[in-house]
Design a protein around this motif. Structure first.
Motif, PDB file in Angstrom:
ATOM      1  N   MET A   1       0.842  -1.205   0.000  1.00 30.07           N
ATOM      2  CA  MET A   1       0.000   0.000   0.000  1.00 30.07           C
ATOM      3  C   MET A   1       0.883   1.263   0.000  1.00 30.07           C
ATOM      4  N   ARG A   2       0.467   2.255  -0.765  1.00 27.40           N
ATOM      5  CA  ARG A   2       1.232   3.497  -0.803  1.00 27.40           C
ATOM      6  C   ARG A   2       0.871   4.347   0.430  1.00 27.40           C
ATOM      7  N   LYS A   3       1.913   4.924   1.040  1.00 27.76           N
ATOM      8  CA  LYS A   3       1.673   5.728   2.253  1.00 27.76           C
ATOM      9  C   LYS A   3       1.056   7.075   1.859  1.00 27.76           C
ATOM     10  N   PRO A   4      -0.033   7.480   2.505  1.00 27.19           N
ATOM     11  CA  PRO A   4      -0.625   8.783   2.191  1.00 27.19           C
ATOM     12  C   PRO A   4       0.400   9.916   2.334  1.00 27.19           C
ATOM     13  N   TYR A   5       0.269  10.897   1.449  1.00 24.76           N
ATOM     14  CA  TYR A   5       1.245  11.991   1.391  1.00 24.76           C
ATOM     15  C   TYR A   5       0.483  13.310   1.249  1.00 24.76           C
ATOM     16  N   ILE A   6       0.594  14.154   2.267  1.00 28.26           N
ATOM     17  CA  ILE A   6      -0.101  15.444   2.272  1.00 28.26           C
ATOM     18  C   ILE A   6       0.927  16.578   2.228  1.00 28.26           C
ATOM     19  N   ALA A   7       0.770  17.470   1.256  1.00 28.93           N
ATOM     20  CA  ALA A   7       1.749  18.552   1.078  1.00 28.93           C
ATOM     21  C   ALA A   7       1.057  19.912   1.120  1.00 28.93           C
ATOM     22  N   ALA A   8       1.732  20.863   1.771  1.00 22.05           N
ATOM     23  CA  ALA A   8       1.223  22.237   1.860  1.00 22.05           C
ATOM     24  C   ALA A   8       1.982  23.105   0.880  1.00 22.05           C
ATOM     25  N   ASN A   9       1.251  23.765  -0.015  1.00 20.01           N
ATOM     26  CA  ASN A   9       1.855  24.742  -0.916  1.00 20.01           C
ATOM     27  C   ASN A   9       1.394  26.119  -0.457  1.00 20.01           C
ATOM     28  N   TRP A  10       2.311  26.837   0.184  1.00 14.28           N
ATOM     29  CA  TRP A  10       1.913  28.137   0.753  1.00 14.28           C
ATOM     30  C   TRP A  10       1.892  29.260  -0.278  1.00 14.28           C
ATOM     31  N   LYS A  11       2.380  29.002  -1.470  1.00 18.99           N
ATOM     32  CA  LYS A  11       2.423  30.037  -2.520  1.00 18.99           C
ATOM     33  C   LYS A  11       3.135  31.282  -1.969  1.00 18.99           C
ATOM     34  N   MET A  12       2.664  32.502  -2.335  1.00 19.05           N
ATOM     35  CA  MET A  12       3.358  33.714  -1.875  1.00 19.05           C
ATOM     36  C   MET A  12       2.710  34.220  -0.589  1.00 19.05           C
ATOM     37  N   HIS A  13       2.758  33.354   0.434  1.00 15.09           N
ATOM     38  CA  HIS A  13       2.199  33.695   1.736  1.00 15.09           C
ATOM     39  C   HIS A  13       3.220  33.380   2.819  1.00 15.09           C
TER      40      HIS A  13
ATOM     41  N   MET B   1       0.706  19.346  16.872  1.00 18.22           N
ATOM     42  CA  MET B   1      -0.568  18.763  16.419  1.00 18.22           C
ATOM     43  C   MET B   1      -0.368  17.474  15.623  1.00 18.22           C
ATOM     44  N   VAL B   2       0.800  17.318  15.015  1.00 22.79           N
ATOM     45  CA  VAL B   2       1.009  16.148  14.134  1.00 22.79           C
ATOM     46  C   VAL B   2       2.165  15.255  14.606  1.00 22.79           C
ATOM     47  N   ARG B   3       2.691  15.581  15.782  1.00 23.16           N
ATOM     48  CA  ARG B   3       3.886  14.897  16.274  1.00 23.16           C
ATOM     49  C   ARG B   3       3.763  13.373  16.251  1.00 23.16           C
ATOM     50  N   ASP B   4       2.582  12.853  16.591  1.00 23.48           N
ATOM     51  CA  ASP B   4       2.439  11.395  16.722  1.00 23.48           C
ATOM     52  C   ASP B   4       1.980  10.713  15.442  1.00 23.48           C
ATOM     53  N   ILE B   5       1.864  11.473  14.371  1.00 24.82           N
ATOM     54  CA  ILE B   5       1.357  10.865  13.123  1.00 24.82           C
ATOM     55  C   ILE B   5       2.504  10.230  12.341  1.00 24.82           C
ATOM     56  N   THR B   6       2.401   8.919  12.190  1.00 28.42           N
ATOM     57  CA  THR B   6       3.450   8.198  11.443  1.00 28.42           C
ATOM     58  C   THR B   6       2.891   7.560  10.176  1.00 28.42           C
ATOM     59  N   ASP B   7       1.555   7.582  10.034  1.00 26.80           N
ATOM     60  CA  ASP B   7       0.926   6.909   8.891  1.00 26.80           C
ATOM     61  C   ASP B   7       0.764   7.806   7.672  1.00 26.80           C
ATOM     62  N   VAL B   8       1.207   9.048   7.781  1.00 27.77           N
ATOM     63  CA  VAL B   8       1.073   9.990   6.661  1.00 27.77           C
ATOM     64  C   VAL B   8       2.408  10.715   6.497  1.00 27.77           C
ATOM     65  N   ASP B   9       2.895  10.844   5.248  1.00 30.14           N
ATOM     66  CA  ASP B   9       4.042  11.718   5.004  1.00 30.14           C
ATOM     67  C   ASP B   9       3.513  13.140   4.881  1.00 30.14           C
ATOM     68  N   ILE B  10       4.200  14.073   5.543  1.00 27.38           N
ATOM     69  CA  ILE B  10       3.734  15.467   5.585  1.00 27.38           C
ATOM     70  C   ILE B  10       4.835  16.369   5.030  1.00 27.38           C
ATOM     71  N   LEU B  11       4.466  17.269   4.145  1.00 27.24           N
ATOM     72  CA  LEU B  11       5.448  18.215   3.591  1.00 27.24           C
ATOM     73  C   LEU B  11       4.892  19.628   3.681  1.00 27.24           C
ATOM     74  N   VAL B  12       5.793  20.574   3.961  1.00 27.63           N
ATOM     75  CA  VAL B  12       5.428  21.992   3.929  1.00 27.63           C
ATOM     76  C   VAL B  12       6.351  22.688   2.935  1.00 27.63           C
TER      77      VAL B  12
ATOM     78  N   ASN C   1       8.749  15.066  12.004  1.00 33.35           N
ATOM     79  CA  ASN C   1       8.181  14.182  10.980  1.00 33.35           C
ATOM     80  C   ASN C   1       7.626  14.990   9.803  1.00 33.35           C
ATOM     81  N   VAL C   2       8.075  16.231   9.645  1.00 32.76           N
ATOM     82  CA  VAL C   2       7.593  17.069   8.535  1.00 32.76           C
ATOM     83  C   VAL C   2       8.747  17.369   7.581  1.00 32.76           C
ATOM     84  N   ILE C   3       8.498  17.090   6.309  1.00 28.89           N
ATOM     85  CA  ILE C   3       9.506  17.274   5.262  1.00 28.89           C
ATOM     86  C   ILE C   3       9.437  18.713   4.765  1.00 28.89           C
ATOM     87  N   LEU C   4      10.599  19.276   4.389  1.00 26.73           N
ATOM     88  CA  LEU C   4      10.619  20.634   3.849  1.00 26.73           C
ATOM     89  C   LEU C   4      10.763  20.592   2.329  1.00 26.73           C
TER      90      LEU C   4
END
Ligand code: PEP
Length: 248
Positions: free
Chosen positions: A1-13, A29-40, A58-61
């Motif tokens: 199964m592919r691991k869910p991946y949520i990414a934030a695109n802040w644009k010019m903000h 708020m997301v410290r304990d989340i290991t089942d989702v890859d998170i990017l900002v 656990n947050v990717i840049l």
């Protein structure tokens, strides 16, 4: 199964101070989340500050853009090496706003992905049709053209695809989960036909994703996550999307 991946695109903000404020509120708020890859992906000016705060989290840049040359007389551009030294491990390439306002073609997108990959940066490649193209029943033709042009001579190593119908970006008009799944299925089939390793590529949906529609979108088998603009600007809203993305 592919691991869910949520990414934030802040644009010019967000200034540096606003970036720090967000991250300080968001990480607990997301410290304990290991089942989702998170990017900002903050703007360039906030990357170094974000990197310091995200270290050992656990947050990717990620960055929102990159140039396709390694260095030189290209005033205003930012190289892959600069992104790496600012702490990024990923870059968003080919966002529809780059295509629309900055004349990025599939050829330019392809050159950018090549340079990013040569520097071991992971890539989120954005593709998607406009409203006119959808109404003319040209969605699949547009996806074909964008995939073939953007991924010419490239492997799928380190690639995530973001399917972002342009008519759903920043409009409050989300594609239905069926529309998203149909496009993702088409993209997956294209990848299978043309490249190796298609089944492990994650395909994110982007376009007015919010805490209250993420669960429904993620219930579709081909939706592996989301690229989020507006709703990623507030820590609680983005954390709600991350939490809602955990596959049931
Ligand atoms: C985006 O910028 O990639 C995006 C999907 O924006 P929004 O979530 O605001 O529609």
């Amino acid at each position: 199964m592919r691991k869910p991946y949520i990414a934030a695109n802040w644009k010019m903000h967000k200034t540096i101070e606003e970036t720090e404020e967000f991250i300080n509120a968001f990480l607990p708020m997301v410290r304990d989340i290991t089942d989702v890859d998170i990017l900002v992906a903050p703007p360039f000016t906030s990357l170094a500050a974000a990197s310091r705060l995200l270290k050992s989290s656990n947050v990717i840049l990620g960055a929102q853009n990159v140039y396709y040359e390694e260095k030189g007389a290209y005033t205003g551009e930012v190289s892959p090496g600069m992104l790496l030294s600012a702490g990024c491990s990923c870059v968003i390439i080919g966002h529809s706003e780059r295509r629309q306002y900055f004349s990025e073609t599939d050829e330019i997108v392809n050159k950018k992905i090549k340079t990013a990959m040569n520097n071991n940066l992971e890539v989120i490649l954005c593709i998607g049709e406009s409203l006119d193209e959808r109404e003319e029943n040209r969605t699949f033709e547009i996806l074909d053209t964008q995939l073939a042009g953007s991924l010419r001579d490239l492997s799928l190593e380190g690639i995530t695809i973001a399917y972002e119908p342009v008519w759903a970006i920043g409009t409050g008009k989300t594609a239905t989960k069926e529309q998203a799944n149909e496009a993702h299925t088409y993209i997956r089939e294209w990848l299978r036909k043309n490249k190796d390793g298609a089944d492990s590529v994650r395909i994110q949906y982007g376009g007015s994703v919010k805490p209250d529609n993420i669960e429904s979108l993620m219930s579709e088998p081909e939706v592996d996550g989301a690229l989020v603009g507006g709703a990623s600007l507030k820590p609680d809203s983005f954390a709600g999307i991350v939490t809602g993305a955990i596959k049931k």
